[in-house]
Structures are given as C-alpha cells and as structure tokens.
Write a protein that holds these residues in place. Structure first.
Motif, mmCIF file in Angstrom:
data_model
loop_
_atom_site.group_PDB
_atom_site.id
_atom_site.type_symbol
_atom_site.label_atom_id
_atom_site.label_comp_id
_atom_site.label_asym_id
_atom_site.label_seq_id
_atom_site.Cartn_x
_atom_site.Cartn_y
_atom_site.Cartn_z
ATOM 1 N N UNK A 215 0.872 -1.310 0.031
ATOM 2 C CA UNK A 215 0.005 -0.088 0.057
ATOM 3 C C UNK A 215 1.006 1.240 -0.011
ATOM 4 N N UNK A 216 2.102 1.240 0.773
ATOM 5 C CA UNK A 216 2.796 2.474 0.780
ATOM 6 C C UNK A 216 3.304 2.628 -0.692
ATOM 7 N N UNK A 217 3.727 1.505 -1.279
ATOM 8 C CA UNK A 217 4.395 1.973 -2.861
ATOM 9 C C UNK A 217 3.381 2.262 -3.782
ATOM 10 N N UNK A 218 2.231 1.996 -3.657
ATOM 11 C CA UNK A 218 1.185 2.314 -4.303
ATOM 12 C C UNK A 218 0.674 3.864 -4.340
ATOM 13 N N UNK A 219 0.915 4.105 -2.955
ATOM 14 C CA UNK A 219 0.604 5.581 -2.506
ATOM 15 C C UNK A 219 1.686 6.523 -3.075
ATOM 16 N N UNK A 220 2.974 6.094 -3.210
ATOM 17 C CA UNK A 220 4.094 6.809 -3.283
ATOM 18 C C UNK A 220 4.158 6.981 -4.830
ATOM 19 N N UNK A 221 3.711 6.104 -5.941
ATOM 20 C CA UNK A 221 3.711 5.989 -7.272
ATOM 21 C C UNK A 221 2.480 6.669 -7.861
ATOM 22 N N UNK A 222 1.402 6.688 -7.058
ATOM 23 C CA UNK A 222 0.300 7.401 -7.533
ATOM 24 C C UNK A 222 -0.516 6.374 -8.341
ATOM 25 N N UNK A 223 -1.477 6.813 -8.988
ATOM 26 C CA UNK A 223 -2.347 5.997 -10.030
ATOM 27 C C UNK A 223 -1.774 5.665 -11.176
ATOM 28 N N UNK A 224 -1.758 4.323 -11.857
ATOM 29 C CA UNK A 224 -1.025 4.295 -12.958
ATOM 30 C C UNK A 224 -1.694 5.218 -14.157
#
Length: 226
Positions: A215-224
């Motif tokens: 979840x932390x990685x998803x939040x850092x990278x933002x929406x694809x």
C-alpha cells in the motif's frame, strides 16, 4: 546455483540481461527494493507491523550484510510508518545491491566513458541461472494452481506494486492479465484483504508487513497511467 535475497531478485528482473540497463520506473524499483529488504527482515522474524509502524522485534543479525545494515539502522532509530521506511531506505540501496551481485559473479560492471569524463555503468548478466529460477517461480505463480511459498508470493506482490510486469516480457492483454494474476496471488496470500489473515497461506505477521508495504508503494507511485 547462487541464491539471492528479494531486493536482488527485483533488481535482476528489472535489468536487461544483455544491455545491462534498467527498464521501467527507476523510483518504482528503488521503492520496491527498499520494501523487499523489510520483507526479508519480516521473513526472518526481525520486524513486525504494530500500531501503524514497522518495528524491530529482534535485532540479532541475519548474516545477510544489506539486511543487517538496515536492521541496525532500524534498531537505532524510532519506529516509522511503512511509507516512511521505504523512502528512508531507498537512497543508495540500488548501488549496494548492484555491488553485491557483482561481487558474487551474478552480473558484471561495465564502465563506459562518454565525452572523456561521463561514466555510464551497465550491468549485463554473467550467471543467468539465478534469474532463470526467479522467472520460473513467477511463471508458476502466474499459472495458478498450488499457492506459492512466502518468498514467491511476496515477490509477486512487489512486482505488481512497482508495475514491473513489462520486465517479464509481456505486452498488451498478456501484461494486464499478468498484473491481475500477480495481484490475485497477493490476495490469496492475505496481502490485499481478499482473505483474512487467519485464512492466509502466509504467516499473519509476514502478511501484514507485506500488505502495508504494498500500500505504501502504491501511494508513493500514484495511480497508473491509463
């Protein structure tokens, strides 16, 4: 065959065997490798997720230099959130992982000089057997059937989190299908809330760490991008 830790597995997938150059998102790979070190420590029973933080539960060294350096840093510091730890740990980690793989004869450092002073490093593969094993485990996981072991389930989840599916040689519909299947592996393992931690195929303490890091990685990278 040489065995490597999760951060090395991610890096080997991300670097082209022949050109020795990284493909895909640079920051995504760095975040993924930082998370992978924390997963290694969770697998070894050294860290856990508690009250929103990743905390050290056992500071005894594992014998793996990169993981042990991170463990020492964490033990000397206050607890931080998963998002904070992956940002703190990603800086300089890639160079350490590359150096470790070079020293073990898995890849080699090709230093090319441009314009007489600009150094460009490439890291082509020397021992391809390591990556062959990594890809075989992921291919088996993508095929469904028997749930993968903890390490492979974690790797599949990290590959999906940092959007590294193109590194598997897939495009178009195959790429999207692979992403969905990798996320399904994480779901069965209890990383995404599809099953309870009690029903997870992974130790609950490990599953919780991996879930929060993803979840932390998803939040850092933002929406694809669409």
């Amino acid at each position: 065959m040489t065995t490597v830790a999760l951060p090395e597995e991610l890096l080997l997938l991300a670097y082209d065997d022949v050109s020795g150059k990284a493909v895909g998102s640079r920051i995504g790979l760095d975040l993924g490798m930082a998370a992978a070190v924390l997963v290694e420590l969770a697998l070894a029973g050294k860290v856990a997720y508690s009250d929103g933080m990743i905390v050290v539960t056992d500071d005894t060294p594992t014998g793996e230099p990169i993981a042990d350096d991170v463990l020492r840093r964490m033990a000397e510091d206050a607890p931080h959130t998963p998002a904070s730890w992956v940002q703190r740990l990603r800086h300089g980690l890639r160079d350490r992982v590359l150096a470790d793989l070079c020293s073990r004869g898995v890849i080699r450092d090709v230093d090319e000089t441009a314009l007489g002073f600009i150094h460009v490093h490439r890291y082509p593969t020397v021992d391809g057997s390591v990556e062959v094993d990594i890809r075989a485990r992921l291919t088996k996981a993508l095929g469904g059937g028997e749930p993968p072991d903890e390490r492979t389930a974690a790797l599949a989840t990290l590959v999906a989190a940092v959007r590294m599916e193109p590194a598997l040689g897939l495009t178009g519909d195959e790429l999207r299908e692979a992403h969905n299947q990798l996320e399904k592996v994480g779901g069965i393992a209890g990383f995404t809330g599809e099953v309870s931690l009690e029903e997870s195929t992974i130790r609950p303490s490990v599953a919780l760490v991996i879930a929060t890091l993803a979840r932390a990685i998803h939040a850092a990278l933002g929406a694809p991008r669409p």
